[in-house]
Design a protein around this motif. Structure first.
Motif, mmCIF file in Angstrom:
data_model
loop_
_atom_site.group_PDB
_atom_site.id
_atom_site.type_symbol
_atom_site.label_atom_id
_atom_site.label_comp_id
_atom_site.label_asym_id
_atom_site.label_seq_id
_atom_site.Cartn_x
_atom_site.Cartn_y
_atom_site.Cartn_z
ATOM 1 N N PHE A 1 0.837 -1.203 0.000
ATOM 2 C CA PHE A 1 0.000 0.000 0.000
ATOM 3 C C PHE A 1 0.873 1.255 0.000
ATOM 4 O O PHE A 1 2.066 1.212 0.290
ATOM 5 C CB PHE A 1 -0.934 0.029 1.216
ATOM 6 C CG PHE A 1 -0.253 0.371 2.512
ATOM 7 C CD1 PHE A 1 -0.099 1.695 2.915
ATOM 8 C CD2 PHE A 1 0.251 -0.622 3.335
ATOM 9 C CE1 PHE A 1 0.545 2.013 4.098
ATOM 10 C CE2 PHE A 1 0.890 -0.319 4.525
ATOM 11 C CZ PHE A 1 1.037 1.010 4.911
ATOM 12 N N CYS A 2 0.230 2.368 -0.312
ATOM 13 C CA CYS A 2 0.814 3.686 -0.140
ATOM 14 C C CYS A 2 -0.318 4.598 0.320
ATOM 15 O O CYS A 2 -1.483 4.212 0.269
ATOM 16 C CB CYS A 2 1.445 4.205 -1.424
ATOM 17 S SG CYS A 2 0.313 4.329 -2.823
ATOM 18 N N THR A 3 0.030 5.786 0.799
ATOM 19 C CA THR A 3 -1.002 6.701 1.261
ATOM 20 C C THR A 3 -0.779 8.093 0.695
ATOM 21 O O THR A 3 0.330 8.455 0.287
ATOM 22 C CB THR A 3 -1.038 6.796 2.805
ATOM 23 O OG1 THR A 3 0.224 7.243 3.290
ATOM 24 C CG2 THR A 3 -1.389 5.460 3.427
ATOM 25 N N TRP A 4 -1.865 8.861 0.680
ATOM 26 C CA TRP A 4 -1.852 10.244 0.246
ATOM 27 C C TRP A 4 -2.786 10.990 1.175
ATOM 28 O O TRP A 4 -3.918 10.535 1.420
ATOM 29 C CB TRP A 4 -2.321 10.349 -1.199
ATOM 30 C CG TRP A 4 -2.440 11.746 -1.722
ATOM 31 C CD1 TRP A 4 -1.440 12.673 -1.802
ATOM 32 C CD2 TRP A 4 -3.607 12.370 -2.245
ATOM 33 N NE1 TRP A 4 -1.918 13.837 -2.346
ATOM 34 C CE2 TRP A 4 -3.255 13.687 -2.633
ATOM 35 C CE3 TRP A 4 -4.910 11.957 -2.436
ATOM 36 C CZ2 TRP A 4 -4.153 14.579 -3.181
ATOM 37 C CZ3 TRP A 4 -5.816 12.844 -2.987
ATOM 38 C CH2 TRP A 4 -5.431 14.136 -3.362
ATOM 39 N N LEU A 5 -2.330 12.097 1.707
ATOM 40 C CA LEU A 5 -3.149 12.926 2.578
ATOM 41 C C LEU A 5 -3.003 14.371 2.122
ATOM 42 O O LEU A 5 -1.888 14.891 2.026
ATOM 43 C CB LEU A 5 -2.695 12.803 4.038
ATOM 44 C CG LEU A 5 -3.420 13.694 5.040
ATOM 45 C CD1 LEU A 5 -4.894 13.298 5.151
ATOM 46 C CD2 LEU A 5 -2.747 13.627 6.392
ATOM 47 N N ALA A 6 -4.126 15.012 1.821
ATOM 48 C CA ALA A 6 -4.122 16.407 1.415
ATOM 49 C C ALA A 6 -5.095 17.173 2.302
ATOM 50 O O ALA A 6 -6.194 16.687 2.589
ATOM 51 C CB ALA A 6 -4.539 16.535 -0.045
ATOM 52 N N ILE B 1 -3.916 23.122 3.585
ATOM 53 C CA ILE B 1 -2.611 23.797 3.551
ATOM 54 C C ILE B 1 -1.412 22.861 3.393
ATOM 55 O O ILE B 1 -0.283 23.318 3.331
ATOM 56 C CB ILE B 1 -2.395 24.660 4.815
ATOM 57 C CG1 ILE B 1 -2.410 23.805 6.074
ATOM 58 C CG2 ILE B 1 -3.395 25.789 4.884
ATOM 59 C CD1 ILE B 1 -1.980 24.539 7.322
ATOM 60 N N SER B 2 -1.647 21.561 3.326
ATOM 61 C CA SER B 2 -0.503 20.656 3.202
ATOM 62 C C SER B 2 -0.880 19.401 2.421
ATOM 63 O O SER B 2 -2.058 19.112 2.224
ATOM 64 C CB SER B 2 0.019 20.264 4.590
ATOM 65 O OG SER B 2 -0.961 19.521 5.283
ATOM 66 N N GLU B 3 0.154 18.685 2.002
ATOM 67 C CA GLU B 3 -0.053 17.438 1.259
ATOM 68 C C GLU B 3 1.115 16.503 1.536
ATOM 69 O O GLU B 3 2.249 16.937 1.694
ATOM 70 C CB GLU B 3 -0.139 17.741 -0.233
ATOM 71 C CG GLU B 3 -0.481 16.539 -1.068
ATOM 72 C CD GLU B 3 -0.732 16.904 -2.520
ATOM 73 O OE1 GLU B 3 -0.425 16.051 -3.366
ATOM 74 O OE2 GLU B 3 -1.208 18.007 -2.806
ATOM 75 N N LYS C 1 0.921 20.402 16.345
ATOM 76 C CA LYS C 1 0.924 21.856 16.507
ATOM 77 C C LYS C 1 1.131 22.508 15.150
ATOM 78 O O LYS C 1 1.785 21.970 14.276
ATOM 79 C CB LYS C 1 2.024 22.269 17.466
ATOM 80 C CG LYS C 1 1.777 21.796 18.871
ATOM 81 C CD LYS C 1 2.889 22.231 19.783
ATOM 82 C CE LYS C 1 2.607 21.699 21.176
ATOM 83 N NZ LYS C 1 3.641 22.051 22.117
ATOM 84 N N GLY C 2 0.549 23.702 15.004
ATOM 85 C CA GLY C 2 0.762 24.465 13.784
ATOM 86 C C GLY C 2 -0.359 24.350 12.772
ATOM 87 O O GLY C 2 -0.399 25.107 11.826
ATOM 88 N N HIS C 3 -1.297 23.407 12.964
ATOM 89 C CA HIS C 3 -2.410 23.305 12.029
ATOM 90 C C HIS C 3 -3.382 24.468 12.244
ATOM 91 O O HIS C 3 -3.591 24.923 13.363
ATOM 92 C CB HIS C 3 -3.188 21.998 12.243
ATOM 93 C CG HIS C 3 -2.432 20.776 11.826
ATOM 94 N ND1 HIS C 3 -1.909 20.621 10.571
ATOM 95 C CD2 HIS C 3 -2.130 19.639 12.481
ATOM 96 C CE1 HIS C 3 -1.313 19.454 10.478
ATOM 97 N NE2 HIS C 3 -1.425 18.836 11.628
ATOM 98 N N SER C 4 -3.982 24.932 11.184
ATOM 99 C CA SER C 4 -5.017 25.958 11.305
ATOM 100 C C SER C 4 -6.248 25.327 11.949
ATOM 101 O O SER C 4 -6.401 24.106 11.982
ATOM 102 C CB SER C 4 -5.375 26.503 9.925
ATOM 103 O OG SER C 4 -6.056 25.501 9.169
ATOM 104 N N GLU C 5 -7.148 26.159 12.440
ATOM 105 C CA GLU C 5 -8.376 25.647 13.066
ATOM 106 C C GLU C 5 -9.210 24.872 12.048
ATOM 107 O O GLU C 5 -9.764 23.821 12.365
ATOM 108 C CB GLU C 5 -9.190 26.777 13.706
ATOM 109 C CG GLU C 5 -8.567 27.322 14.972
ATOM 110 C CD GLU C 5 -8.273 26.238 16.011
ATOM 111 O OE1 GLU C 5 -9.157 25.414 16.311
ATOM 112 O OE2 GLU C 5 -7.128 26.202 16.514
#
Length: 145
Positions: free
Chosen positions: A73-78, A81-83, A118-122
């Protein structure tokens, strides 16, 4: 000897393992790969499935059948503000006996990747919270009574 142990032995034996096409051929043999493996060692083709979505956040698991009873498997998360993503490779993938096992492992990895940081927007925190809840539902084990 299991596949990850064989791959590590190949890497240990050749300091130029990334650049030597012969080393790639040895790694493909260690996997017994019946699917296509490109010149970088990436398993192809992959079936990709969006396993959770909320707002601008999307969590995806990619699955590839290497051969009978061997899946990776592989994963992708978007997010807004990030990917993050990667492809399954002969050099770093873990083998799983079934497609379902590989899919669950991918979802577990996404759960780890979406843990509070930490650092993620609301907005991103809210989306990731919903994504995590959807992912947890998919890996919850049913109890037998």
């Amino acid at each position: 000897m299991d596949i990850p142990t064989r791959i590590q032995a190949i890497k240990d034996a050749d300091p130029n393992w990334r650049r030597d096409p012969r080393t790639l051929e040895i790694a493909k043999l260690a996997w017994g790969a019946e699917c296509h493996v490109n010149n970088s060692g990436v398993f192809c083709p992959r079936e990709e499935e969006v396993v959770a979505h909320c707002g601008k956040a999307t969590a995806t698991v990619g699955l590839c059948k290497v051969r009978e009873h061997v899946w990776v498997f592989c994963t992708w998360l978007a997010t807004c503000i990030s990917e993050y993503s990667y492809a399954p490779s002969v050099w770093s993938a873990e083998p799983y006996d079934t497609e379902a096992d590989a899919r669950r492992a991918g979802i577990r990895e996404l759960l780890d990747r979406t843990a509070e940081k930490k650092g993620h927007s609301e907005a991103e925190k809210v989306e990731l919270s919903v994504i995590r809840a959807k992912l947890r539902e998919q890996v919850a084990q049913t109890t037998l009574f």
